[in-house]
Design a protein around this motif. Structure first.
Motif, PDB file in Angstrom:
ATOM      1  N   THR A  24      -5.878  -0.407  -3.891  1.00 25.56           N
ATOM      2  CA  THR A  24      -6.977  -1.399  -3.009  1.00 25.56           C
ATOM      3  C   THR A  24      -6.837  -2.527  -3.465  1.00 25.56           C
ATOM      4  O   THR A  24      -6.691  -3.554  -2.554  1.00 25.56           O
ATOM      5  CB  THR A  24      -8.437  -0.804  -3.443  1.00 25.56           C
ATOM      6  N   VAL A  25      -6.744  -2.968  -4.801  1.00 26.79           N
ATOM      7  CA  VAL A  25      -6.743  -4.396  -5.224  1.00 26.79           C
ATOM      8  C   VAL A  25      -5.375  -5.220  -4.807  1.00 26.79           C
ATOM      9  O   VAL A  25      -5.448  -6.032  -4.239  1.00 26.79           O
ATOM     10  CB  VAL A  25      -6.489  -4.419  -6.626  1.00 26.79           C
TER      11      VAL A  25
ATOM     12  N   PRO B 155      -9.196  -4.568   5.806  1.00 25.64           N
ATOM     13  CA  PRO B 155      -8.950  -4.180   4.433  1.00 25.64           C
ATOM     14  C   PRO B 155     -10.067  -3.340   3.515  1.00 25.64           C
ATOM     15  O   PRO B 155      -9.699  -2.591   2.807  1.00 25.64           O
ATOM     16  CB  PRO B 155      -8.616  -5.734   3.811  1.00 25.64           C
ATOM     17  N   LEU B 156     -11.311  -3.807   3.753  1.00 26.54           N
ATOM     18  CA  LEU B 156     -12.352  -3.098   3.278  1.00 26.54           C
ATOM     19  C   LEU B 156     -12.187  -1.591   3.527  1.00 26.54           C
ATOM     20  O   LEU B 156     -12.439  -0.662   2.747  1.00 26.54           O
ATOM     21  CB  LEU B 156     -13.667  -3.746   3.708  1.00 26.54           C
TER      22      LEU B 156
ATOM     23  N   LEU C 176     -11.630 -12.660  -3.639  1.00 26.47           N
ATOM     24  CA  LEU C 176     -13.061 -12.074  -4.170  1.00 26.47           C
ATOM     25  C   LEU C 176     -13.074 -10.695  -4.058  1.00 26.47           C
ATOM     26  O   LEU C 176     -13.539  -9.925  -4.966  1.00 26.47           O
ATOM     27  CB  LEU C 176     -14.021 -12.832  -3.324  1.00 26.47           C
ATOM     28  N   LEU C 177     -12.591 -10.123  -2.861  1.00 28.48           N
ATOM     29  CA  LEU C 177     -12.663  -8.657  -2.507  1.00 28.48           C
ATOM     30  C   LEU C 177     -11.896  -7.729  -3.628  1.00 28.48           C
ATOM     31  O   LEU C 177     -12.204  -6.792  -4.050  1.00 28.48           O
ATOM     32  CB  LEU C 177     -12.175  -8.232  -1.164  1.00 28.48           C
ATOM     33  N   ALA C 178     -10.624  -8.445  -4.004  1.00 27.44           N
ATOM     34  CA  ALA C 178      -9.732  -7.775  -4.773  1.00 27.44           C
ATOM     35  C   ALA C 178     -10.657  -7.788  -6.223  1.00 27.44           C
ATOM     36  O   ALA C 178     -10.346  -6.789  -7.099  1.00 27.44           O
ATOM     37  CB  ALA C 178      -8.452  -8.447  -5.076  1.00 27.44           C
ATOM     38  N   LEU C 179     -11.113  -9.068  -6.572  1.00 29.35           N
ATOM     39  CA  LEU C 179     -11.903  -9.097  -8.042  1.00 29.35           C
ATOM     40  C   LEU C 179     -12.795  -8.133  -8.170  1.00 29.35           C
ATOM     41  O   LEU C 179     -13.271  -7.653  -9.023  1.00 29.35           O
ATOM     42  CB  LEU C 179     -12.097 -10.545  -8.347  1.00 29.35           C
ATOM     43  N   GLY C 180     -13.647  -8.043  -6.789  1.00 27.82           N
ATOM     44  CA  GLY C 180     -14.777  -7.055  -6.822  1.00 27.82           C
ATOM     45  C   GLY C 180     -14.406  -5.560  -6.984  1.00 27.82           C
ATOM     46  O   GLY C 180     -15.024  -5.085  -8.033  1.00 27.82           O
ATOM     47  N   VAL C 181     -13.348  -5.204  -6.449  1.00 33.37           N
ATOM     48  CA  VAL C 181     -12.966  -4.035  -6.969  1.00 33.37           C
ATOM     49  C   VAL C 181     -12.312  -3.541  -8.204  1.00 33.37           C
ATOM     50  O   VAL C 181     -12.679  -2.668  -9.006  1.00 33.37           O
ATOM     51  CB  VAL C 181     -11.473  -3.487  -5.750  1.00 33.37           C
ATOM     52  N   PHE C 182     -11.617  -4.762  -8.906  1.00 30.27           N
ATOM     53  CA  PHE C 182     -11.264  -4.545  -9.871  1.00 30.27           C
ATOM     54  C   PHE C 182     -12.499  -4.517 -11.111  1.00 30.27           C
ATOM     55  O   PHE C 182     -12.438  -3.708 -12.100  1.00 30.27           O
ATOM     56  CB  PHE C 182     -10.452  -5.826 -10.436  1.00 30.27           C
ATOM     57  N   TYR C 183     -13.379  -5.409 -10.938  1.00 30.96           N
ATOM     58  CA  TYR C 183     -14.540  -5.416 -11.806  1.00 30.96           C
ATOM     59  C   TYR C 183     -15.377  -4.131 -11.457  1.00 30.96           C
ATOM     60  O   TYR C 183     -16.021  -3.506 -12.499  1.00 30.96           O
ATOM     61  CB  TYR C 183     -15.663  -6.533 -11.278  1.00 30.96           C
ATOM     62  N   ALA C 184     -15.468  -3.586 -10.354  1.00 28.59           N
ATOM     63  CA  ALA C 184     -16.349  -2.375 -10.120  1.00 28.59           C
ATOM     64  C   ALA C 184     -15.420  -1.144 -10.936  1.00 28.59           C
ATOM     65  O   ALA C 184     -16.150  -0.329 -11.295  1.00 28.59           O
ATOM     66  CB  ALA C 184     -16.238  -1.843  -8.862  1.00 28.59           C
TER      67      ALA C 184
ATOM     68  N   ILE D 207       0.756  -1.248  -0.040  1.00 26.52           N
ATOM     69  CA  ILE D 207       0.191   0.062  -0.040  1.00 26.52           C
ATOM     70  C   ILE D 207       0.770   1.074   0.077  1.00 26.52           C
ATOM     71  O   ILE D 207       0.543   2.350  -0.854  1.00 26.52           O
ATOM     72  CB  ILE D 207      -0.955   0.184   1.173  1.00 26.52           C
ATOM     73  N   LEU D 208       1.818   1.133   0.572  1.00 31.15           N
ATOM     74  CA  LEU D 208       2.758   2.330   0.658  1.00 31.15           C
ATOM     75  C   LEU D 208       3.336   2.679  -0.596  1.00 31.15           C
ATOM     76  O   LEU D 208       3.590   3.925  -0.907  1.00 31.15           O
ATOM     77  CB  LEU D 208       4.044   2.131   1.924  1.00 31.15           C
ATOM     78  N   GLY D 209       3.727   1.552  -1.107  1.00 32.26           N
ATOM     79  CA  GLY D 209       4.383   1.754  -2.579  1.00 32.26           C
ATOM     80  C   GLY D 209       3.312   2.289  -3.673  1.00 32.26           C
ATOM     81  O   GLY D 209       3.748   3.362  -4.213  1.00 32.26           O
ATOM     82  N   PHE D 210       2.215   1.712  -3.482  1.00 34.65           N
ATOM     83  CA  PHE D 210       1.277   2.419  -4.364  1.00 34.65           C
ATOM     84  C   PHE D 210       0.623   3.963  -4.145  1.00 34.65           C
ATOM     85  O   PHE D 210       0.324   4.619  -4.801  1.00 34.65           O
ATOM     86  CB  PHE D 210       0.058   1.632  -4.876  1.00 34.65           C
ATOM     87  N   LEU D 211       0.567   4.059  -2.628  1.00 31.73           N
ATOM     88  CA  LEU D 211       0.049   5.284  -2.450  1.00 31.73           C
ATOM     89  C   LEU D 211       1.388   6.392  -2.805  1.00 31.73           C
ATOM     90  O   LEU D 211       0.885   7.535  -2.975  1.00 31.73           O
ATOM     91  CB  LEU D 211       0.029   5.479  -0.886  1.00 31.73           C
TER      92      LEU D 211
END
Length: 832
Positions: free
Chosen positions: A764-765, A296-297, A785-793, A248-252
């Motif tokens: 987030t993913v 994570p959410l 599933l959460l990561a896929l849900g965010v990506f699909y959204a 997260i730090l890297g992507f932020l």
């Protein structure tokens, strides 16, 4: 001025005029929240999901009312001993030494221990009553004496029953043995007390020369199991949180490109999570497997909010406006979007309050509260802190870092983001049709997703643990014995933890016809049950106990015959007298295992054929319970598990429907009030439905079953989808109502909000996907599933929404439902 406008105006005033005060207040609340963190307790394992089920209540009654428990006594344990030959003099002496030390420690409260070594020692010296005395007899015996003693003990059945299946009576050799341990504790002893005693027993076992606890001497019981499940939570947190933080730090850093802005974003994330932890402690909500996924959410939504605030603020600053004006414009636009996202996401989380499972209800409560905290922190604290820091920057010689919005100008990201807008110009109908048909197909395919629930599902496979064992401390996981025990029972003792189903007879069995009715339930058994030579179900009940005793005891056989008018070996009169005589014979009859002390209930155990599908066996025992005239409740380990699965699927679908209805109603009413167009709320929902369809289809495609841990994913996917589409649609509406053409409004939206959505999605993913590193398999699946849900959204927002807007305007105009620009006088814009 509307209530929403007045709220935003007050926030604007506080954030821009008194930022230091706002920051101080939020820091003070954070200190208060720390007090609740220390009060958090933990709860884990499958028991969380079985409370209040009739099948579980029947199982609990059996555990309490009968001496022979289905799942084993909670205050007992088993010690598995491995050796080249557990019948050798050395192994027998080691086992008896272990038993002697366990029984000698009064603080362990061990009532007794039993093993095949006891029987051998007693054959050598009938006067030897303690394991210590029997060990001396074994050590002093000559080889022929020892061999004869083993043979005599085996003839009495004391050896074969307690050593592994490969036991060779001729060679007197076996590789494993079981030592039974019984603790002198009341039936209502707490899990913590049982765990403490069993953990201390492990240390005693390890102190015996030749024993290596967890290797060749594995002690296992409910207390150990409970401690290992709790350890799974700790090991998961130790592995996942640092990895998530690093990624997260890297992507932020990539998203913010400014260490100061990133520091502000991180402080807001920490604050939101801290408030949520504090709330859990003060509210008395225990930390469980299901709640691991809450954080994570919250990080996902918090990262999204933070990037949107900073990105939008930078857009305004690029135009040359001042700090206060830029932040006012930012909060004016984003707070409404944040409110819409928060309320709809709260709905999706709160839909789990209708779940019959307490952990899922806790998930709904904590996640909903966390979302409210996230809104407050990122909607008020972060803007105030940003204003405060930027004013300091103007006065102090602090160098400028990256300050341009993500996706702006002619960047590569900007060109990629334009794909959705470009497609909306070329073939919008095709884009909408392809995505919606694909989502519908995914949803239809996903209706066949598997369901799963068992204690074993909470544990990782041994290969995964071996890989993690190579990690340095503190990341190396705990040494878990559950998997080893399961493997030993199945491979060495040829036993499974399940293999029978039970009918709990919840009525008095003192009437003359009681035993006849019990016997009748064994006739015409279903195909899933093992049968005897006379084509009855292979079962054990008080009837079979009576018949077995009558076969071996002539005097009792005469009593049975005297009270058996039908001549079928089943007493049908004076049954109370038959019980009295049977019980007077002592524990060896096992009558108390199938007849309650007050004779107000009984049980029947049926053996299930090997390889039979659990669901079919459960369906058969349920059908048997319905057709018997007895008040019968089907129960047993996998009957309870199947009951959880049945309730799980129903509650998951109910939560999904409830979340969707609440979200749809709120969005359409909100857009009708704010913009005078309920259709904008409808446009928000179509990409959300597409997200859900794609996610459910992926679950089945990847063979990820629906479990109590990931059951909230269906309703949560509503909130995840809304998070992305609301930002996109709300920004589009703001740009479009200024009088711009649809294409121009989409251009501005994709350039500004699209970049923020991309940064949020990547962070987030990554943050959610890191749950794949979790030790607990159920958490791994939920993370995926959460990561896929965010990506699909995200994909649906970037690709589907632009074409959807164009198609709706093109064809909706024909029936008066187009997206013509709103005037300032239309209802809702000025609050009128």
């Amino acid at each position: 001025m509307s209530a929403a406008d007045r709220f935003i105006e007050r926030v604007d005033e506080a954030v821009t005029s008194r930022p230091a005060t706002v920051v101080a207040v939020f820091l003070l609340v954070s200190v208060v929240a720390l007090g609740g963190v220390g009060a958090i307790t933990s709860s884990a394992g499958a028991d969380q999901f079985t409370e209040d089920l009739p099948e579980q209540e029947a199982l609990d009654d059996i555990e309490e009312d009968f001496e022979t428990a289905i799942a084993g006594d909670a205050t007992s344990a088993q010690l598995i001993i491995e050796d080249d030959n557990v019948l050798s003099r050395t192994a027998l002496a080691r086992i008896l030494e272990t038993q002697d030390r366990l029984e000698s420690r009064s603080t362990l409260r061990i009532a007794s221990t039993t093993s095949h070594a006891n029987a051998v020692g007693a054959q050598l010296d009938p006067s030897a009553e303690t394991p210590g005395e029997q060990r001396v007899a074994v050590e002093e015996a000559t080889p022929p004496e020892l061999r004869d003693a083993i043979e005599a003990a085996d003839e009495g059945g004391a050896v074969g029953a307690q050593v592994s299946a490969e036991y060779n009576p001729t060679a007197q050799r076996a590789g494993f043995a079981i030592v039974g341990i019984s603790y002198d504790l009341p039936g209502d002893a707490t899990t913590a007390r049982v765990t403490e005693l069993q953990t201390r027993s492990v240390a005693v076992v390890d102190g015996v020369p030749g024993n290596e606890a967890g290797e060749n001497a594995i002690l296992f019981g409910d207390g150990i199991l409970s401690s290992e499940i709790n350890a799974l939570l700790s090991d998961t947190a130790i592995i996942v949180f640092p990895a998530a933080l690093a990624l997260i730090l890297g992507f932020l850093l990539l998203a913010y490109r400014d260490p100061i802005d990133m520091g502000l974003g991180l402080s807001a994330l920490v604050m939101a999570v801290l408030w949520t932890f504090g709330f859990m402690g003060y509210a008395g909500v225990p930390f469980s497997d299901a709640l691991i996924t809450v954080f994570p959410l919250l990080l996902a939504v918090g990262i999204d909010f933070g990037i949107h605030i900073i990105n939008r603020y930078r857009e305004e600053r690029l135009t040359g406006t001042g700090i206060a004006t830029s932040m006012r414009t930012t909060t004016d636009q984003l707070l409404i979007a944040f409110l819409l996202v928060t309320i709809t996401t709260v709905f999706s989380f709160a839909a789990n309050l209708g779940s019959p499972f307490q952990p899922n209800q806790d998930f709904g409560i904590v996640a909903a509260a966390g979302m409210v905290f996230t809104l407050l922190v990122f909607g008020i604290y972060l803007p105030a802190a940003k204003v405060l820091v930027d004013r300091w920057r103007e006065r102090l010689p602090i160098p400028e870092f990256g300050s341009t919005p993500l996706g702006s100008g002619g960047s590569a990201l900007n060109r990629v983001l334009h794909v959705g807008v470009d497609l909306s110009r070329i073939a919008p109908v095709v884009v909408v049709a392809v995505i919606l048909i694909g989502a519908a197909a995914g949803g239809a395919y996903g209706t066949g997703v598997d369901t799963e629930f068992s204690e074993e599902a909470f544990f990782p496979d041994e290969e995964r643990l071996e890989r993690y064992a190579a990690l340095p401390e503190p990341f190396a996981p705990t040494q878990y014995t559950f998997l080893s025990i399961l493997s030993i029972f199945q491979e060495e003792f040829e036993q499974d933890f399940v293999g029978s189903v039970t009918l709990y007879i919840d009525q008095s069995v003192r009437d003359d016809d009681s035993l006849e009715l019990i016997d009748r339930t064994t006739r015409n058994p279903p195909d899933t049950f093992e049968t005897t030579d006379n084509w009855r179900a292979d079962s054990t009940s008080i009837v079979t106990v009576i018949q077995d005793r009558a076969d071996s005891d002539p005097e009792f056989r005469r009593t049975v015959e005297a009270n058996d008018r039908l001549g079928n070996g089943v007493p049908d009169r004076n049954v109370d007298d038959v019980y009295d005589e049977l019980l007077a014979m002592g524990d060896e009859t096992n009558a108390r295992g199938y007849l309650a002390a007050d004779r107000g209930s009984a049980r029947i155990d049926y053996t299930v054929k090997p390889g039979v599908d659990d669901a079919q066996a459960v369906a058969d025992v349920r059908a048997l319970a319905e057709r018997t005239p007895l008040e019968a409740v089907p129960t047993g380990t996998f009957v309870v598990n199947q009951a959880v699965i049945d309730v799980l699927l129903e509650s998951a679908v109910d939560s999904l429907i409830l979340a969707f209805v609440l979200t749809a109603t709120f969005l359409m009413l909100s857009y009708r009030y704010l913009e005078g167009k309920a259709v904008y709320g409808f446009l928000n929902l179509i990409p959300v439905l597409a997200t859900v369809g794609l996610l459910v289809g992926t679950m089945r495609l990847l063979d990820i079953p629906l479990t109590p841990i990931n059951a909230p994913i269906l309703s949560v996917s509503i909130g995840l989808g809304v998070d992305y589409t609301v930002h996109f649609v709300h920004r589009f509406v703001d740009e479009y109502k200024e009088g711009a053409a649809i294409e121009d409004a989409l251009e501005v939206t994709i350039a500004g909000t699209g970049g923020a959505l991309t940064g949020s999605m990547l962070t987030t993913v990554t943050g959610l996907g890191v749950l794949w590193l979790a030790v607990i398999p159920l958490i791994q699946d939920f993370g995926a599933l959460l990561a896929l849900g965010v990506f699909y959204a995200y994909l649906c927002s970037i690709l589907l929404v632009p074409s959807l807007v164009v198609v709706w305007d093109r064809y909706g105009s024909r029936i008066g439902l187009g997206l013509e620009a709103l005037s300032e006088e239309e209802p809702g814009v000025d609050g009128s």
